[in-house]
Write a protein that holds these residues in place. Sequence first.
Motif, short mmCIF file in Angstrom:
data_model
loop_
_atom_site.label_atom_id
_atom_site.label_comp_id
_atom_site.label_asym_id
_atom_site.label_seq_id
_atom_site.Cartn_x
_atom_site.Cartn_y
_atom_site.Cartn_z
N GLU A 162 0.83 -1.21 0.00
CA GLU A 162 0.00 0.00 0.00
C GLU A 162 0.86 1.26 0.00
N ILE A 163 1.93 1.21 0.81
CA ILE A 163 2.73 2.42 0.97
C ILE A 163 3.47 2.77 -0.33
N SER A 164 3.79 1.75 -1.13
CA SER A 164 4.44 2.08 -2.41
C SER A 164 3.37 2.52 -3.43
N ARG A 165 2.19 1.92 -3.32
CA ARG A 165 1.11 2.34 -4.23
C ARG A 165 0.79 3.82 -4.07
N TYR A 166 0.80 4.30 -2.80
CA TYR A 166 0.45 5.71 -2.56
C TYR A 166 1.65 6.65 -2.64
N LYS A 167 2.80 6.11 -3.04
CA LYS A 167 3.99 6.95 -3.28
C LYS A 167 4.30 7.85 -2.06
N ILE A 168 4.63 7.19 -0.96
CA ILE A 168 4.98 7.94 0.26
C ILE A 168 6.49 7.92 0.44
N ASP A 169 7.06 9.07 0.68
CA ASP A 169 8.50 9.17 0.77
C ASP A 169 9.04 8.40 1.98
N VAL A 170 10.18 7.74 1.78
CA VAL A 170 10.77 6.92 2.85
C VAL A 170 10.99 7.72 4.13
N SER A 171 11.30 9.00 3.99
CA SER A 171 11.59 9.82 5.18
C SER A 171 10.36 9.95 6.08
N LEU A 172 9.18 9.61 5.54
CA LEU A 172 7.96 9.74 6.35
C LEU A 172 7.56 8.44 7.06
N TYR A 173 8.27 7.36 6.74
CA TYR A 173 7.86 6.05 7.28
C TYR A 173 7.75 6.05 8.80
N ASN A 174 8.72 6.71 9.46
CA ASN A 174 8.68 6.70 10.93
C ASN A 174 7.42 7.35 11.47
N SER A 175 7.03 8.45 10.91
CA SER A 175 5.81 9.09 11.44
C SER A 175 4.57 8.29 11.05
N VAL A 176 4.64 7.58 9.90
CA VAL A 176 3.52 6.68 9.54
C VAL A 176 3.40 5.57 10.60
N LYS A 177 4.58 5.01 10.97
CA LYS A 177 4.55 3.94 11.99
C LYS A 177 3.99 4.45 13.33
N GLN A 178 4.17 5.75 13.58
CA GLN A 178 3.64 6.33 14.82
C GLN A 178 2.13 6.60 14.71
N GLY A 179 1.53 6.31 13.53
CA GLY A 179 0.08 6.44 13.39
C GLY A 179 -0.36 7.74 12.73
N LYS A 180 0.58 8.52 12.22
CA LYS A 180 0.21 9.82 11.64
C LYS A 180 -0.26 9.66 10.18
N ASP A 181 -1.23 10.48 9.78
CA ASP A 181 -1.60 10.57 8.37
C ASP A 181 -0.47 11.29 7.64
N VAL A 182 -0.33 11.04 6.32
CA VAL A 182 0.75 11.68 5.57
C VAL A 182 0.26 12.17 4.21
N VAL A 183 1.07 13.00 3.61
CA VAL A 183 0.76 13.50 2.27
C VAL A 183 1.68 12.77 1.29
N SER A 184 1.09 12.22 0.22
CA SER A 184 1.89 11.44 -0.73
C SER A 184 2.68 12.38 -1.64
N GLU A 185 3.60 11.78 -2.44
CA GLU A 185 4.44 12.61 -3.31
C GLU A 185 3.60 13.42 -4.29
N ASP A 186 2.41 12.89 -4.63
CA ASP A 186 1.57 13.65 -5.55
C ASP A 186 0.51 14.49 -4.84
N GLY A 187 0.76 14.78 -3.53
CA GLY A 187 -0.04 15.80 -2.85
C GLY A 187 -1.34 15.34 -2.22
N LYS A 188 -1.61 14.01 -2.21
CA LYS A 188 -2.87 13.56 -1.61
C LYS A 188 -2.70 13.27 -0.12
N LEU A 189 -3.74 13.56 0.68
CA LEU A 189 -3.69 13.19 2.10
C LEU A 189 -4.06 11.71 2.23
#
Lengths: 301, 301
Positions: A162-189
């Motif tokens: 899923e995380i590669s499908r939504y194009k999420i930058d590796v630098s954000l993985y830690n905050s994703v693991k902490q449960g935070k929502d993130v913005v993908s490389e193409d600007g989607k929440l």
Amino acid sequence: MKLTILGCYAATPRTFTNPSAQVLDINNHKFLIDCGEGTQVELRRNKVKFSRIQHIFISHLHGDHCFGLVGLISTFRLLNRDTDLHIYGPKGIKEIITLQLKLSNSWTNYLLIFHELDSKEPQLLYEDDKVTVETIPLKHRIYTNGFLFREKPGPRKLLINEISRYKIDVSLYNSVKQGKDVVSEDGKLIPNHWVTAPPDPPKSYAYCSDTVYDEGIIEQLKDVSVLYHESTFLEEHLELAFPTKHSTAKQAAAIAKGANAGRLILGHFSTRYGDLNLFKTEAETVYSNVALADDGKIFNL
Amino acid sequence: MKLTILGCYAATPRTFTNPSAQVLDINNHKFLIDCGEGTQVELRRNKVKFSRIQHIFISHLHGDHCFGLVGLISTFRLLNRDTDLHIYGPKGIKEIITLQLKLSNSWTNYLLIFHELDSKEPQLLYEDDKVTVETIPLKHRIYTNGFLFREKPGPRKLLINEISRYKIDVSLYNSVKQGKDVVSEDGKLIPNHWVTAPPDPPKSYAYCSDTVYDEGIIEQLKDVSVLYHESTFLEEHLELAFPTKHSTAKQAAAIAKGANAGRLILGHFSTRYGDLNLFKTEAETVYSNVALADDGKIFNL
């Protein structure tokens, strides 16, 4: 969590049975619980690295739970240990150890830190980012505590597809693991639960030895993953259990059942019994998931 | 005299080596000498009856010589011992033991009699009709004594052929054995030496551990039958022996030779050495009758 039983018999060490001692491995910590005579040899036999032990928990001052402590402390010194050693145990333990070090003129060259206990309420003894350890006040002939080890909830698990499908930058993985929502490389929440799964439920381990049958501890043990509960006797010797403030296998099982424990490990067997399977059979009349401790046995919890 | 080595290694107990402890059997007495951690298990392994131990001699308060004592005392209690136990050891030993018994609320139900030592001169510790035990003041990092066990001369031996030839009444045999002249049934005075032979020469055993090389003990050890002398090191580590107040195999042999000992037993080996035969070879360059101690080995002296 990995539990190594070094000794699980009551009273006196014998040629083929050892008094109470066990090592609980949690996330690279090795917690030593009780330290009967000969524990340092059992640690060697079970290839537990001495230097990895930084916290020792002593339930009470009966010899079968603590007579190996001064020898272990001395051996650490002879091996030129330089890391601190924390010892948690009943008031008086510091005097016992330091008197012997003083009279043998053998002070440790590492820091020995005593945490003496005398509270009758549960106390938080240790906490780091992964685990907490608290006392379980027990009822025995002298002041005694069990110990409850709880993992803290881990990070959420990344769903790699899923995380590669939504194009999420590796630098954000830690905050994703902490449960935070993130913005993908193409600007989607991206809501967190789209790309993560909940962490494994945290495990817990309770060591209850020595104790008379005491329903008062059940609430604190509620839903514990694994309960080690002493069963010095079988029901046929129930008349010995109460005056010596010990439990039977059936009583241990009743505590496990009451607490909705995931598993029960029986230990602290009186050396009067030849066939330990009788303990398992007796406990299973009350509660189903029962294992027997054995010297040298490893439980992957 | 029979000597059972329970442990003969220095410093720390390991899976296959035990710290100092040995049992000396003399005329139905079992004297326990030193009591490192695990001694009670080694006593069981070597089938030494616990109840026969009434005297324990502790050389010094380093852990490898005494950490097993409190456990042994406690096990005696659990086994419902009712005979007195005498403990001879350095000043402080009583406090070490009684503090632990007090804090575990486990007083012995038998009489525990401490004989605390602080003299720097040889002292008679024990005497009965067959044996004496005296201290051998040693030079170590802390106050230390060796122990010298001496048989008393036995009765003269009856020459059965002669005693029947001279028609001596059986009721007189005891006084004949005591060396007295007697009158035969036909009225003749029979000089004692006609009907008896001298007793076997009394044996003696000296335990010297731990100690730096010290010629000052030679005079007290003169003509000892068997000398157990520590040899923690080989000469190649002579530079370690003096500062740690230990001896080398060669130095132990020099003491045996100086004292004209009948036999030398080497022990208290540092666990750094793989091949203990090097100790024997080294000692034999100085003195010929050398044996190596080994855990579980029995010497008939």
